[in-house]
Write an enzyme that holds these catalytic residues in place. Structure first.
Site, PDB file in Angstrom:
ATOM      1  N   ASP A   4      22.399   5.454  12.528  1.00 38.77           N
ATOM      2  CA  ASP A   4      23.420   5.148  13.526  1.00 38.77           C
ATOM      3  C   ASP A   4      23.555   6.200  14.616  1.00 38.77           C
ATOM      4  O   ASP A   4      23.815   5.879  15.772  1.00 38.77           O
ATOM      5  CB  ASP A   4      24.783   4.933  12.854  1.00 38.77           C
ATOM      6  N   TYR A  31      33.008   4.987   9.254  1.00 38.17           N
ATOM      7  CA  TYR A  31      33.136   3.721   9.982  1.00 38.17           C
ATOM      8  C   TYR A  31      34.141   2.811   9.289  1.00 38.17           C
ATOM      9  O   TYR A  31      33.843   1.687   8.929  1.00 38.17           O
ATOM     10  CB  TYR A  31      31.769   3.039  10.121  1.00 38.17           C
ATOM     11  N   ASP A  48      22.736  11.452  12.143  1.00 39.34           N
ATOM     12  CA  ASP A  48      22.569  11.625  10.702  1.00 39.34           C
ATOM     13  C   ASP A  48      21.433  10.739  10.184  1.00 39.34           C
ATOM     14  O   ASP A  48      20.696  10.146  10.953  1.00 39.34           O
ATOM     15  CB  ASP A  48      23.892  11.299   9.983  1.00 39.34           C
ATOM     16  N   GLU A  54      26.990  14.337  20.091  1.00 38.90           N
ATOM     17  CA  GLU A  54      26.211  13.432  19.238  1.00 38.90           C
ATOM     18  C   GLU A  54      25.949  12.095  19.935  1.00 38.90           C
ATOM     19  O   GLU A  54      26.862  11.470  20.470  1.00 38.90           O
ATOM     20  CB  GLU A  54      26.940  13.172  17.919  1.00 38.90           C
TER      21      GLU A  54
END
Length: 485
Positions: free
Chosen positions: A75, A227, A78, A464
């Site tokens: 995603d 999430y 990571d 990120e």
């Protein structure tokens, strides 16, 4: 000594060159925004992989559950595959192609390939075990304590799923939306694949409706706080039904839409909250087909636009001094790109139907929405106080220390030995050196409310990248390519 005329002529040529570049190179940005997805690939990489510092990874994903869950996307920075944001990413990429595919030129095939890398995985996740939808691979808590490449990760590849006794209406309906939207993308170029996508979408949506519940409640720390479904699952049911209605024209889905009573007001659009996106999709029928049954959705879509426009009396949206939409401190650009997509697309529907609307005394034309959308895209691409592009690899100045494991660590070809969970923190995470690998096209979380950006790898909320930031930017970029070349 050069004559006055020759100097004037050279100045004139320079002036033309500058005027000709009065806007960013949208074609280059579009190509890079799609190429980014190759850097997020999980699974066995194909021979035509262009981002060559990446290698195959997660090939045995799913083996702990005796299923094949290889493929799909990581995603963000990571090494976890979260099904919820991956499905939203897929829906947005598909919507981009459906609305703007004709403007993508040679990038259309690459956009389809990016979608298919996700849908191949989502199909496996939806059909591998009857009565289950697999929604994640990789223990997120273990993964987030390590800094290692996907190619040699050694954290548990735990498999997570929802089922009748552990429901997940939100993630299931989002998966259904992704498959339905993609089915339309492939309808002409691969009708057989398109049918499989649509058939599976209907089954997954039925599961979402029949076994209602939030996946956060079923899976807990496997998805939270990463999430969590903060907005509940009603918005995903509305979103999934909207996409299936568009894909099938089946009145059953319109009946479902009416039964949901999803009239919550919102001034945001994201992987978690889909109300505004669903209303824009549904308003298309009110504007283009003139179906009065969809008028309430048009009004809701316009109320959303009024909450975004800076000069609107009902605006609830902050802007930075440099003109960037500012919604939240953590990964703000995800909201900017998603909302910009809605501005561009609603303007398209308005233009086609020759409609305008009002926010109080403010007359809103398609051009008003497009001007704001263009300003957001241009800001991301470098027209901002720092003159920094927030897309990696685009423009002369861009983030070089992004919060991304694969980008920040030497590739397998230059360092084949595994780093281990803790081995890379001191040398590659906390260092001020630039990342050795350029994750071309990645859009980071972005600057703060004062247009400041520190380019700090440890500051994940700003540095990120994520698939859903990029996916929502593809459509607006394609629109601008078609309008400005």
């Amino acid at each position: 000594m050069a004559s006055f005329n020759s100097i004037f002529f050279l100045f004139f040529l320079f002036f033309l060159a500058v005027c000709g570049q009065a806007h960013p190179n949208y074609g280059d940005a579009l190509a890079k925004s799609i190429l980014f997805f190759q850097g997020q690939r999980s699974g066995r990489l194909p021979p035509n992989q262009k981002m060559t510092w990446r290698s195959s990874s997660g090939i045995s994903d799913g083996s702990t559950a005796h299923v094949d869950l290889s493929g799909g996307y990581y995603d963000a920075g990571d090494n976890v595959k979260f099904g919820f944001p991956m499905a939203f990413t897929t829906t947005m990429l598909s919507w981009s192609v459906l609305e703007y595919g004709k403007r993508m030129g040679p990038e259309l095939g690459n956009a389809r390939a990016a979608i298919r890398w996700a849908t191949d995985y989502l199909l496996k996740a939806a059909t591998a075990t009857p009565g289950k939808l697999y929604v994640g691979v990789g223990d997120p808590n273990a993964d987030h304590h390590c800094w290692e490449r996907a190619e040699d990760m050694d954290t548990p590849r735990t498999v997570y799923s929802v089922s009748p006794d552990k429901p997940g209406s939100d993630v299931a309906a989002e998966t259904a939306a992704a498959l339905a939207a993609a089915s339309m993308v492939f309808q002409k170029v691969d009708p057989t694949y398109s049918k499989v996508l649509l058939t599976t979408s209907k089954k997954v949506m039925d599961f979402a409706i029949r076994y209602r519940g939030a996946y956060s409640d079923s899976l807990g720390s496997a998805v939270c706080p990463f999430y969590c479904s903060y907005s509940g699952y009603k918005d995903e049911l509305l979103w999934g039904a909207s996409w299936l209605l568009r894909a099938t024209n089946d009145p059953y889905y319109f009946g479902l839409l009416k039964s949901l009573g999803a009239d919550d007001s919102t001034d945001i659009f994201s992987w978690d909250n889909k109300f505004a996106g669903a209303r824009v999709i549904l308003s298309r029928r009110a504007l283009l087909i003139k179906d009065p049954a969809f008028e309430p959705f048009r009004l809701q879509a316009e109320n959303f636009m009024c909450s975004i426009l800076p000069n609107s009396p009902s605006s609830t949206t902050q802007y930075t001094p440099g003109g960037l939409m500012y919604k939240m401190g953590q990964s703000n650009l995800q909201y900017v790109t998603s909302i910009t997509f809605l501005l561009s697309t609603y303007a398209k529907y308005m233009q086609s139907s020759r409609q305008t609307f009002r926010c109080g005394s403010l007359l809103v034309t398609p051009n008003v929405l497009r001007t704001l959308a263009k300003k957001q895209v241009d800001y991301i691409l470098g027209e901002n106080p720092l003159q920094m592009s927030y897309m990696v690899g685009y423009g002369p100045r861009f983030p070089t220390r992004i919060h991304h494991r694969g980008s920040s660590l030497p590739s397998m070809s230059s360092h084949p030995e595994a780093f281990g969970c803790d081995g890379a923190f001191q040398s590659f995470f906390y260092t001020s050196k630039a990342n050795p690998n350029i994750l071309t096209g990645a859009v980071v979380g972005g600057p703060d409310q004062n247009d400041k950006y520190s380019d700090d790898r440890t500051d994940y909320s700003h540095s990120e990248p994520a698939t859903y930031i990029n996916a929502a930017l593809v459509g607006p970029l394609a629109y601008l390519v078609g309008s400005y070349g």
